[in-house]
Motif scaffolding. Structure first.
Motif, PDB file in Angstrom:
ATOM      1  N   GLN A  83       0.689  -1.130   0.009  1.00 57.65           N
ATOM      2  CA  GLN A  83       0.089  -0.006   0.089  1.00 57.65           C
ATOM      3  C   GLN A  83       0.814   1.287  -0.024  1.00 57.65           C
ATOM      4  O   GLN A  83       1.989   1.263   0.718  1.00 57.65           O
ATOM      5  CB  GLN A  83      -1.039   0.038   1.206  1.00 57.65           C
ATOM      6  N   LEU A  84       0.582   2.353  -0.809  1.00 59.25           N
ATOM      7  CA  LEU A  84       1.330   3.286  -1.079  1.00 59.25           C
ATOM      8  C   LEU A  84       0.491   4.601  -0.733  1.00 59.25           C
ATOM      9  O   LEU A  84      -0.906   4.500  -1.215  1.00 59.25           O
ATOM     10  CB  LEU A  84       1.818   3.535  -2.369  1.00 59.25           C
ATOM     11  N   TRP A  85       0.820   5.443  -0.023  1.00 64.40           N
ATOM     12  CA  TRP A  85       0.048   6.580   0.184  1.00 64.40           C
ATOM     13  C   TRP A  85       0.935   7.920  -0.365  1.00 64.40           C
ATOM     14  O   TRP A  85       2.061   8.086  -0.300  1.00 64.40           O
ATOM     15  CB  TRP A  85      -0.213   7.039   1.729  1.00 64.40           C
ATOM     16  N   PHE A  86       0.441   8.784  -1.156  1.00 64.49           N
ATOM     17  CA  PHE A  86       0.878  10.074  -1.876  1.00 64.49           C
ATOM     18  C   PHE A  86      -0.032  11.070  -1.692  1.00 64.49           C
ATOM     19  O   PHE A  86      -1.054  11.116  -1.502  1.00 64.49           O
ATOM     20  CB  PHE A  86       1.255   9.542  -3.301  1.00 64.49           C
ATOM     21  N   GLY A  87       0.555  12.335  -2.026  1.00 63.32           N
ATOM     22  CA  GLY A  87       0.068  13.699  -2.038  1.00 63.32           C
ATOM     23  C   GLY A  87       0.354  14.574  -0.684  1.00 63.32           C
ATOM     24  O   GLY A  87       1.029  13.838   0.294  1.00 63.32           O
ATOM     25  N   PRO A  88       0.188  15.762  -0.812  1.00 63.92           N
ATOM     26  CA  PRO A  88       0.491  16.707   0.202  1.00 63.92           C
ATOM     27  C   PRO A  88      -0.284  17.033   1.258  1.00 63.92           C
ATOM     28  O   PRO A  88      -1.527  16.979   1.046  1.00 63.92           O
ATOM     29  CB  PRO A  88       0.886  17.698  -0.468  1.00 63.92           C
ATOM     30  N   ARG A 123       4.710   9.370   0.182  1.00 58.04           N
ATOM     31  CA  ARG A 123       4.945   9.601   1.743  1.00 58.04           C
ATOM     32  C   ARG A 123       5.520   8.674   2.266  1.00 58.04           C
ATOM     33  O   ARG A 123       5.498   7.430   1.992  1.00 58.04           O
ATOM     34  CB  ARG A 123       3.480   9.648   2.210  1.00 58.04           C
ATOM     35  N   TYR A 124       6.563   8.933   2.996  1.00 59.11           N
ATOM     36  CA  TYR A 124       7.273   7.985   3.625  1.00 59.11           C
ATOM     37  C   TYR A 124       6.573   7.463   5.040  1.00 59.11           C
ATOM     38  O   TYR A 124       6.626   5.995   5.159  1.00 59.11           O
ATOM     39  CB  TYR A 124       8.541   8.703   4.233  1.00 59.11           C
ATOM     40  N   GLY A 125       5.810   8.245   5.607  1.00 54.34           N
ATOM     41  CA  GLY A 125       5.004   7.642   6.618  1.00 54.34           C
ATOM     42  C   GLY A 125       3.501   7.249   6.401  1.00 54.34           C
ATOM     43  O   GLY A 125       2.853   7.316   7.617  1.00 54.34           O
ATOM     44  N   GLY A 126       3.136   7.213   5.343  1.00 54.34           N
ATOM     45  CA  GLY A 126       2.061   6.847   5.137  1.00 54.34           C
ATOM     46  C   GLY A 126       0.758   7.779   5.155  1.00 54.34           C
ATOM     47  O   GLY A 126       1.006   8.785   4.659  1.00 54.34           O
ATOM     48  N   LYS A 127      -0.485   7.594   5.521  1.00 53.92           N
ATOM     49  CA  LYS A 127      -1.445   8.603   5.373  1.00 53.92           C
ATOM     50  C   LYS A 127      -1.706   9.610   6.151  1.00 53.92           C
ATOM     51  O   LYS A 127      -2.344  10.677   6.018  1.00 53.92           O
ATOM     52  CB  LYS A 127      -2.806   7.806   5.282  1.00 53.92           C
ATOM     53  N   LEU A 137       7.151  12.704   7.701  1.00 50.66           N
ATOM     54  CA  LEU A 137       8.568  12.859   7.726  1.00 50.66           C
ATOM     55  C   LEU A 137       9.041  13.421   6.585  1.00 50.66           C
ATOM     56  O   LEU A 137       9.682  14.324   6.398  1.00 50.66           O
ATOM     57  CB  LEU A 137       9.289  11.673   8.494  1.00 50.66           C
ATOM     58  N   TYR A 138       8.832  12.620   5.190  1.00 54.60           N
ATOM     59  CA  TYR A 138       9.307  13.046   4.192  1.00 54.60           C
ATOM     60  C   TYR A 138       8.325  12.501   3.079  1.00 54.60           C
ATOM     61  O   TYR A 138       7.449  11.799   3.233  1.00 54.60           O
ATOM     62  CB  TYR A 138      10.567  12.039   3.872  1.00 54.60           C
TER      63      TYR A 138
END
Length: 374
Positions: free
Chosen positions: A141-146, A251-255, A260-261
């Protein structure tokens, strides 16, 4: 691909015919070991442990022999773990369990051949799931977005007990290539507070979402230019579903909103299992130091060292925890944004040099042999 599918189908049909011819004798020999039974129960002892003796979700098998060998090794582990139970049953009697029955059946050459054929057929019936490269669990599972705008890309999303997770039993059966546009079209994107994924009726609809939402949330003009080049590239690709997704703000730390990054862009190439991140790193944003005119040279050096340590930690963590290598575009590279995108295209388009099938290898060998001049 159609030829390979047909080859697999013919192989499965051939094995099924062989099993059919052996079935009555195999059942008779099984009953000699375990008492009166049925074909269904006999087959259940062989087939129901494919995810017990081997980890079909995570393992990639090179061939049917590889699958059978690992299945047997998993059975060996189960026997060792249950040796006291097996010994007790031998002393006092009782119903035999699969972990004891299979080793007994394997001592009969006819049953051993039947079991191996049964497992070989299972391998071909689940060919894609058996031979496909399996990603590490951290990439399921990948989470992305600002900031608060996050989307999830799951291999096989399932909403259970109020949380999004993966349906592990389904993951290996998914027909699409992981992390591609085709993947997004099949599963949609997960929205944290919704019980239904965001789906797209067509590739065109998804590309519009990418352009009007994913690309626009960035404040970087460089990132917007790269997003546009990516969209143009996808539109010219055939078929676009096979193109790996250029993931923005991974995202490094998920949703969680506080994380962090983030990586500016990332390509997870399922065809060669190569993971590459891309950082847009102009000095104006990544090495800017506040109050520079009031700092001594020592203070300035310390500030720069702190900045660089954070940048290095970011790259090291993505590589250590996700296997993602990071390419950095600094000011000299960013002066030619199309050249930067060329490097991204290389990550998007890379494919295995050669895919060998049994039929193809045999034909190529015969062709080479026939070409030898006397």
């Amino acid at each position: 691909m159609a030829d390979l599918d047909r080859e697999i189908q013919l192989k499965e049909e051939e094995i099924s015919e062989r099993l059919k011819g052996m079935r009555d004798e195999a059942l008779r020999r099984f009953e000699a070991i375990n008492g009166p039974s049925s074909l269904h129960k006999f087959h259940a002892h062989i087939g129901r442990n494919n995810n017990t003796f081997v980890d079909s979700v995570r393992m990639q098998f090179q061939s049917s022999d590889d699958f059978i060998a690992r299945w047997l090794d998993g059975l060996r582990v189960e026997v060792l773990q249950n040796r006291e139970v097996i010994a007790r049953r031998r002393r006092f009697g009782g119903m035999k369990r699969t972990v004891e029955l299979i080793p007994e059946m394997l001592q009969d050459e006819f049953l051993r051949n039947y079991i191996y054929l049964f497992l070989e057929r299972n391998f071909y019936r689940n060919f894609v799931g058996r031979v496909r490269a399996k990603p590490e669990e951290c990439l399921w599972q990948l989470w992305f977005g600002p900031g608060n705008l996050s989307w999830g890309l799951f291999i096989s999303p399932a909403h259970r007990l109020g949380e999004w997770t993966n349906d592990k039993s389904q993951m290996r059966r998914e027909p699409y290539h992981y992390w591609t546009i085709g993947h997004v079209m099949e599963t949609g994107l997960v929205v944290p507070d919704s019980e239904e994924p965001m789906t797209f009726g067509s590739v065109g609809n998804f590309l519009q979402f990418y352009e009007t939402v994913l690309a626009r949330v960035s404040n970087s003009e460089y990132e917007k230019q790269i997003s546009k080049l990516y969209l143009d590239h996808v539109k010219q690709s055939a078929p676009p579903e096979g193109m790996p997704l250029l993931i923005p703000e991974l995202r490094y730390g998920g949703k969680e909103a506080k994380h962090l990054y983030r990586l500016d862009f990332c390509v997870l190439n399922p065809y060669i299992m190569r993971m590459v991140g891309f950082e847009i790193s102009p000095a104006s944003s990544h090495m800017a130091i506040a109050g520079i005119t009031s700092k001594t040279q020592v203070q300035l050096n310390e500030s720069l060292a702190t900045k660089w340590a954070k940048e290095s930690d970011k790259r090291n963590r993505y590589f250590r925890d996700f296997g993602i290598s990071v390419v950095t575009f600094a000011d000299p590279e960013l002066a030619d944004i199309e050249s930067c995108f060329t490097a991204i295209v290389s990550a998007l388009e890379e494919r295995p040099e050669n895919i060998v099938t049994l039929g193809g290898a045999e034909a190529a060998l015969q062709e080479a042999f026939d070409a030898i001049e006397l």
